[in-house]
Design a protein around this motif. Structure first.
Motif, PDB file in Angstrom:
ATOM      1  N   HIS A  88     -47.291  95.608  -7.964  1.00  0.00           N
ATOM      2  CA  HIS A  88     -48.381  96.034  -7.068  1.00  0.00           C
ATOM      3  C   HIS A  88     -47.871  97.035  -6.025  1.00  0.00           C
ATOM      4  CE1 HIS A  88     -51.224  93.543  -8.997  1.00  0.00           C
ATOM      5  NE2 HIS A  88     -51.056  92.427  -8.322  1.00  0.00           N
ATOM      6  N   THR A  89     -47.064  97.970  -6.456  1.00  0.00           N
ATOM      7  CA  THR A  89     -46.485  99.073  -5.668  1.00  0.00           C
ATOM      8  C   THR A  89     -45.329  98.628  -4.777  1.00  0.00           C
ATOM      9  OG1 THR A  89     -47.863  98.996  -3.646  1.00  0.00           O
ATOM     10  CG2 THR A  89     -48.796 100.130  -5.564  1.00  0.00           C
ATOM     11  N   GLU A  90     -45.032  97.326  -4.670  1.00  0.00           N
ATOM     12  CA  GLU A  90     -44.001  96.835  -3.758  1.00  0.00           C
ATOM     13  C   GLU A  90     -42.716  96.486  -4.500  1.00  0.00           C
ATOM     14  OE1 GLU A  90     -46.902  94.919  -0.332  1.00  0.00           O
ATOM     15  OE2 GLU A  90     -45.453  93.650  -1.355  1.00  0.00           O
ATOM     16  N   GLY A  91     -41.590  96.683  -3.829  1.00  0.00           N
ATOM     17  CA  GLY A  91     -40.294  96.381  -4.411  1.00  0.00           C
ATOM     18  C   GLY A  91     -39.880  94.941  -4.217  1.00  0.00           C
ATOM     19  N   SER A  92     -38.622  94.687  -4.497  1.00  0.00           N
ATOM     20  CA  SER A  92     -38.032  93.347  -4.437  1.00  0.00           C
ATOM     21  C   SER A  92     -38.308  92.636  -3.113  1.00  0.00           C
ATOM     22  CB  SER A  92     -36.520  93.456  -4.644  1.00  0.00           C
ATOM     23  OG  SER A  92     -35.831  92.363  -4.094  1.00  0.00           O
ATOM     24  N   GLN A  93     -38.789  91.403  -3.197  1.00  0.00           N
ATOM     25  CA  GLN A  93     -39.015  90.614  -1.985  1.00  0.00           C
ATOM     26  C   GLN A  93     -37.696  90.231  -1.332  1.00  0.00           C
ATOM     27  OE1 GLN A  93     -41.801  87.337  -2.575  1.00  0.00           O
ATOM     28  NE2 GLN A  93     -43.030  88.545  -3.994  1.00  0.00           N
ATOM     29  N   ALA A  94     -36.688  89.904  -2.116  1.00  0.00           N
ATOM     30  CA  ALA A  94     -35.384  89.516  -1.555  1.00  0.00           C
ATOM     31  C   ALA A  94     -34.741  90.684  -0.816  1.00  0.00           C
ATOM     32  CB  ALA A  94     -34.466  89.014  -2.666  1.00  0.00           C
ATOM     33  N   ARG A  95     -34.892  91.889  -1.327  1.00  0.00           N
ATOM     34  CA  ARG A  95     -34.330  93.045  -0.635  1.00  0.00           C
ATOM     35  C   ARG A  95     -35.008  93.257   0.715  1.00  0.00           C
ATOM     36  NH1 ARG A  95     -33.457  97.836  -5.202  1.00  0.00           N
ATOM     37  NH2 ARG A  95     -32.148  96.620  -6.641  1.00  0.00           N
ATOM     38  N   ARG A  96     -36.316  93.053   0.763  1.00  0.00           N
ATOM     39  CA  ARG A  96     -37.007  93.187   2.049  1.00  0.00           C
ATOM     40  C   ARG A  96     -36.646  92.056   2.995  1.00  0.00           C
ATOM     41  NH1 ARG A  96     -42.751  93.140   0.441  1.00  0.00           N
ATOM     42  NH2 ARG A  96     -42.026  92.799  -1.686  1.00  0.00           N
ATOM     43  N   LEU A  97     -36.292  90.903   2.424  1.00  0.00           N
ATOM     44  CA  LEU A  97     -35.864  89.772   3.252  1.00  0.00           C
ATOM     45  C   LEU A  97     -34.609  90.114   4.036  1.00  0.00           C
ATOM     46  CD1 LEU A  97     -35.972  86.757   4.087  1.00  0.00           C
ATOM     47  CD2 LEU A  97     -34.702  86.236   1.980  1.00  0.00           C
ATOM     48  N   VAL A  98     -33.715  90.916   3.466  1.00  0.00           N
ATOM     49  CA  VAL A  98     -32.484  91.288   4.166  1.00  0.00           C
ATOM     50  C   VAL A  98     -32.814  91.949   5.502  1.00  0.00           C
ATOM     51  CG1 VAL A  98     -30.404  92.699   4.094  1.00  0.00           C
ATOM     52  CG2 VAL A  98     -31.185  91.548   2.005  1.00  0.00           C
ATOM     53  N   GLN A  99     -33.767  92.879   5.483  1.00  0.00           N
ATOM     54  CA  GLN A  99     -34.131  93.567   6.717  1.00  0.00           C
ATOM     55  C   GLN A  99     -34.803  92.617   7.706  1.00  0.00           C
ATOM     56  OE1 GLN A  99     -36.531  97.089   6.180  1.00  0.00           O
ATOM     57  NE2 GLN A  99     -36.811  97.415   8.368  1.00  0.00           N
ATOM     58  N   VAL A 100     -35.708  91.790   7.188  1.00  0.00           N
ATOM     59  CA  VAL A 100     -36.399  90.833   8.061  1.00  0.00           C
ATOM     60  C   VAL A 100     -35.396  89.897   8.721  1.00  0.00           C
ATOM     61  CG1 VAL A 100     -38.004  88.884   8.101  1.00  0.00           C
ATOM     62  CG2 VAL A 100     -38.561  90.925   6.769  1.00  0.00           C
ATOM     63  N   ALA A 101     -34.419  89.413   7.948  1.00  0.00           N
ATOM     64  CA  ALA A 101     -33.436  88.470   8.475  1.00  0.00           C
ATOM     65  C   ALA A 101     -32.417  89.134   9.381  1.00  0.00           C
ATOM     66  CB  ALA A 101     -32.720  87.765   7.318  1.00  0.00           C
ATOM     67  N   THR A 102     -32.296  90.445   9.297  1.00  0.00           N
ATOM     68  CA  THR A 102     -31.410  91.174  10.204  1.00  0.00           C
ATOM     69  C   THR A 102     -32.087  91.407  11.548  1.00  0.00           C
ATOM     70  OG1 THR A 102     -30.343  92.297   8.337  1.00  0.00           O
ATOM     71  CG2 THR A 102     -30.093  93.309  10.508  1.00  0.00           C
ATOM     72  N   GLU A 103     -33.369  91.713  11.515  1.00  0.00           N
ATOM     73  CA  GLU A 103     -34.109  92.027  12.740  1.00  0.00           C
ATOM     74  C   GLU A 103     -34.552  90.772  13.481  1.00  0.00           C
ATOM     75  OE1 GLU A 103     -37.299  94.391  11.278  1.00  0.00           O
ATOM     76  OE2 GLU A 103     -36.064  96.193  11.001  1.00  0.00           O
ATOM     77  N   ASN A 104     -34.600  89.628  12.772  1.00  0.00           N
ATOM     78  CA  ASN A 104     -35.046  88.367  13.365  1.00  0.00           C
ATOM     79  C   ASN A 104     -34.029  87.269  13.059  1.00  0.00           C
ATOM     80  OD1 ASN A 104     -38.122  89.138  13.938  1.00  0.00           O
ATOM     81  ND2 ASN A 104     -37.652  89.822  11.865  1.00  0.00           N
ATOM     82  N   ARG A 105     -34.131  86.169  13.781  1.00  0.00           N
ATOM     83  CA  ARG A 105     -33.307  84.992  13.477  1.00  0.00           C
ATOM     84  C   ARG A 105     -34.154  84.053  12.629  1.00  0.00           C
ATOM     85  NH1 ARG A 105     -32.345  80.109  16.065  1.00  0.00           N
ATOM     86  NH2 ARG A 105     -33.399  80.756  17.989  1.00  0.00           N
ATOM     87  N   VAL A 106     -33.977  84.160  11.331  1.00  0.00           N
ATOM     88  CA  VAL A 106     -34.787  83.385  10.396  1.00  0.00           C
ATOM     89  C   VAL A 106     -34.330  81.925  10.411  1.00  0.00           C
ATOM     90  CG1 VAL A 106     -35.353  83.047   7.958  1.00  0.00           C
ATOM     91  CG2 VAL A 106     -35.328  85.353   8.929  1.00  0.00           C
ATOM     92  N   THR A 107     -35.268  81.028  10.610  1.00  0.00           N
ATOM     93  CA  THR A 107     -34.958  79.601  10.666  1.00  0.00           C
ATOM     94  C   THR A 107     -35.389  78.862   9.406  1.00  0.00           C
ATOM     95  OG1 THR A 107     -37.063  79.177  11.790  1.00  0.00           O
ATOM     96  CG2 THR A 107     -35.117  79.546  13.185  1.00  0.00           C
ATOM     97  N   ALA A 108     -36.313  79.453   8.638  1.00  0.00           N
ATOM     98  CA  ALA A 108     -36.758  78.805   7.402  1.00  0.00           C
ATOM     99  C   ALA A 108     -37.285  79.855   6.434  1.00  0.00           C
ATOM    100  CB  ALA A 108     -37.844  77.770   7.690  1.00  0.00           C
TER     101      ALA A 108
ATOM    102  N   SER B 218     -36.520  88.389  -6.900  1.00  0.00           N
ATOM    103  CA  SER B 218     -35.076  88.580  -6.982  1.00  0.00           C
ATOM    104  C   SER B 218     -34.624  89.904  -6.369  1.00  0.00           C
ATOM    105  CB  SER B 218     -34.627  88.527  -8.442  1.00  0.00           C
ATOM    106  OG  SER B 218     -34.975  89.739  -9.106  1.00  0.00           O
ATOM    107  N   LEU B 219     -33.322  90.132  -6.409  1.00  0.00           N
ATOM    108  CA  LEU B 219     -32.742  91.379  -5.902  1.00  0.00           C
ATOM    109  C   LEU B 219     -32.802  92.512  -6.922  1.00  0.00           C
ATOM    110  CD1 LEU B 219     -29.615  89.895  -4.095  1.00  0.00           C
ATOM    111  CD2 LEU B 219     -31.510  91.099  -2.981  1.00  0.00           C
ATOM    112  N   ALA B 220     -33.464  92.277  -8.029  1.00  0.00           N
ATOM    113  CA  ALA B 220     -33.538  93.282  -9.091  1.00  0.00           C
ATOM    114  C   ALA B 220     -34.312  94.514  -8.631  1.00  0.00           C
ATOM    115  CB  ALA B 220     -34.196  92.682 -10.326  1.00  0.00           C
ATOM    116  N   ASP B 221     -34.092  95.623  -9.328  1.00  0.00           N
ATOM    117  CA  ASP B 221     -34.830  96.856  -9.069  1.00  0.00           C
ATOM    118  C   ASP B 221     -36.192  96.718  -9.739  1.00  0.00           C
ATOM    119  OD1 ASP B 221     -35.633  99.371  -8.441  1.00  0.00           O
ATOM    120  OD2 ASP B 221     -34.281 100.418  -9.808  1.00  0.00           O
ATOM    121  N   THR B 222     -37.144  96.198  -9.001  1.00  0.00           N
ATOM    122  CA  THR B 222     -38.437  95.839  -9.576  1.00  0.00           C
ATOM    123  C   THR B 222     -39.571  96.365  -8.707  1.00  0.00           C
ATOM    124  OG1 THR B 222     -39.812  93.935 -10.211  1.00  0.00           O
ATOM    125  CG2 THR B 222     -38.383  93.644  -8.320  1.00  0.00           C
ATOM    126  N   THR B 223     -40.727  96.554  -9.317  1.00  0.00           N
ATOM    127  CA  THR B 223     -41.922  96.968  -8.583  1.00  0.00           C
ATOM    128  C   THR B 223     -43.101  96.158  -9.082  1.00  0.00           C
ATOM    129  OG1 THR B 223     -41.107  99.238  -8.340  1.00  0.00           O
ATOM    130  CG2 THR B 223     -43.454  98.870  -7.971  1.00  0.00           C
TER     131      THR B 223
END
Length: 341
Positions: free
Chosen positions: A103-123, A96-101
């Motif tokens: 295994h040392t890593e933060g929110s997967q959804a928050r990182r998805l924002v950057q990935v989807a901005t730098e690339n054209r995500v199709t799936a 989720s977008l929650a402030d979470t950690t």
């Protein structure tokens, strides 16, 4: 000199003609970003069990995400790039977008924002839920301990009554995570129909169709009654709960429940199976140090291996390329997994 009325009429005609001429428009700029497919979720999709883990995710500094280049998202070949954000042991809150950690890593959804901005995500492919209320890891550990005590009870007798309640508690957590993934994509500029969003279920790692005498010593130390409950009741019920989430959330659903049928751990030979047996990896001490002692040395157990991920990725690709809203991954006559609507 023309009368004022005539001048007004002429001016109006000129203005009307001007408005009737189509305005010149600038052609929309082509989206030249590389295409990408993205996976989010837990160990079953991160590549746990497939080996060759990416540097930095094999226990280094406390990161045990175990992301593998053999993970199913890399086997889909649906886009220019495959981006794996999943992490072993993750739950819905970690996606989720929650402030979470985790295994040392933060929110997967928050990182998805950057990935989807730098690339054209199709799936986007999401597999999560097992580490929420179902608590697969502790459940399997408990069942293994029951096997070591031949005079005690099995684990499925108690779990059978608890399982529906666990799934009911899990469902809203997954729905919230799905909503946050959609929100992340909107933050990156996507409409909901700009990409395919697939929620998957889980494949059964075990079967009761094992050698009744040697299976425990072959790497599957669970009672046959417990293995049968897991394959024929627990996994199908979990599948049903996740299918309900997908329906309510308006995303596509891909059923992995029978994907490794006949290829589970201890169902044949190690070379033919798509699921790992119990594995204890002393090499984890090399990359993870003393932190590896305990569950991390065995966390690859009962997860799809590289062969399994290759087949699951094949099925995901077929499903994404189809127009079906829901399907199941089943082994076909050619021995490979196929998406069956």
């Amino acid at each position: 000199m023309l009368p004022a009325r005539t001048l007004g009429t002429a001016a109006a005609a000129v203005l009307a003609a001007a408005l009737a001429v189509p305005a010149l428009t600038t052609p929309a700029r082509a989206d030249d970003r590389p295409t990408a497919v993205v996976s989010l979720g837990d160990s079953a999709i991160s590549g746990e069990g497939a080996g060759d883990y990416e540097a930095g995710t094999n226990g280094e500094g406390g990161n045990w995400c175990h992301r593998s280049p053999h993970a199913l998202i890399h086997q889909t070949r649906l886009a220019d790039k495959a981006v794996n954000l999943a992490c072993s042991g993750a739950n819905a809150a970690n996606v989720s977008l929650a402030d979470t950690t985790h295994h040392t890593e933060g929110s997967q959804a928050r990182r998805l924002v950057q990935v989807a901005t730098e690339n054209r995500v199709t799936a986007v492919v999401l597999q999560v839920g097992a580490n929420d209320d179902p608590d697969f890891t502790d459940t399997i550990i408990d069942c293994v301990l029951k096997w070591f005590n031949p005079f005690g009870s099995d684990c499925s007798s108690a779990l059978r009554g608890q399982w529906p309640g666990r799934l009911s508690a899990m469902a809203p957590r997954i729905e919230a995570a799905v909503a946050d993934v959609k929100s992340a994509m909107r933050q990156a500029g996507y409409a909901d129909d700009d990409y395919r969003f697939v929620l998957t279920s889980y494949s059964s790692p075990l079967t009761e169709k094992m050698n009744p005498t040697t299976h425990g010593f072959d790497g599957c130390p669970l009672r046959l009654t417990d293995a049968k409950w897991a394959r024929t009741e627990a996994v199908p019920e979990l599948t049903g709960a996740l299918r309900g989430v997908a329906t309510r959330a308006g995303v596509s659903f891909l059923d992995f429940g029978r994907a490794t049928e006949g290829r589970e751990a201890c169902s044949g030979t190690r070379d033919s199976e798509w699921q790992n047996r119990l594995m204890v990896d002393p090499q984890a001490l090399v990359s993870g140090g003393l932190d590896a002692i305990g569950v991390h040395m065995a966390q690859q157990s009962f997860h799809p291996n590289a062969r399994g991920h290759a087949q699951l990725g094949r099925c995901v690709a077929e499903f994404v390329n189809s127009d079906a809203d829901a399907a199941a991954c089943l082994i076909g006559g050619d021995g490979n997994l196929h998406s069956v609507a």
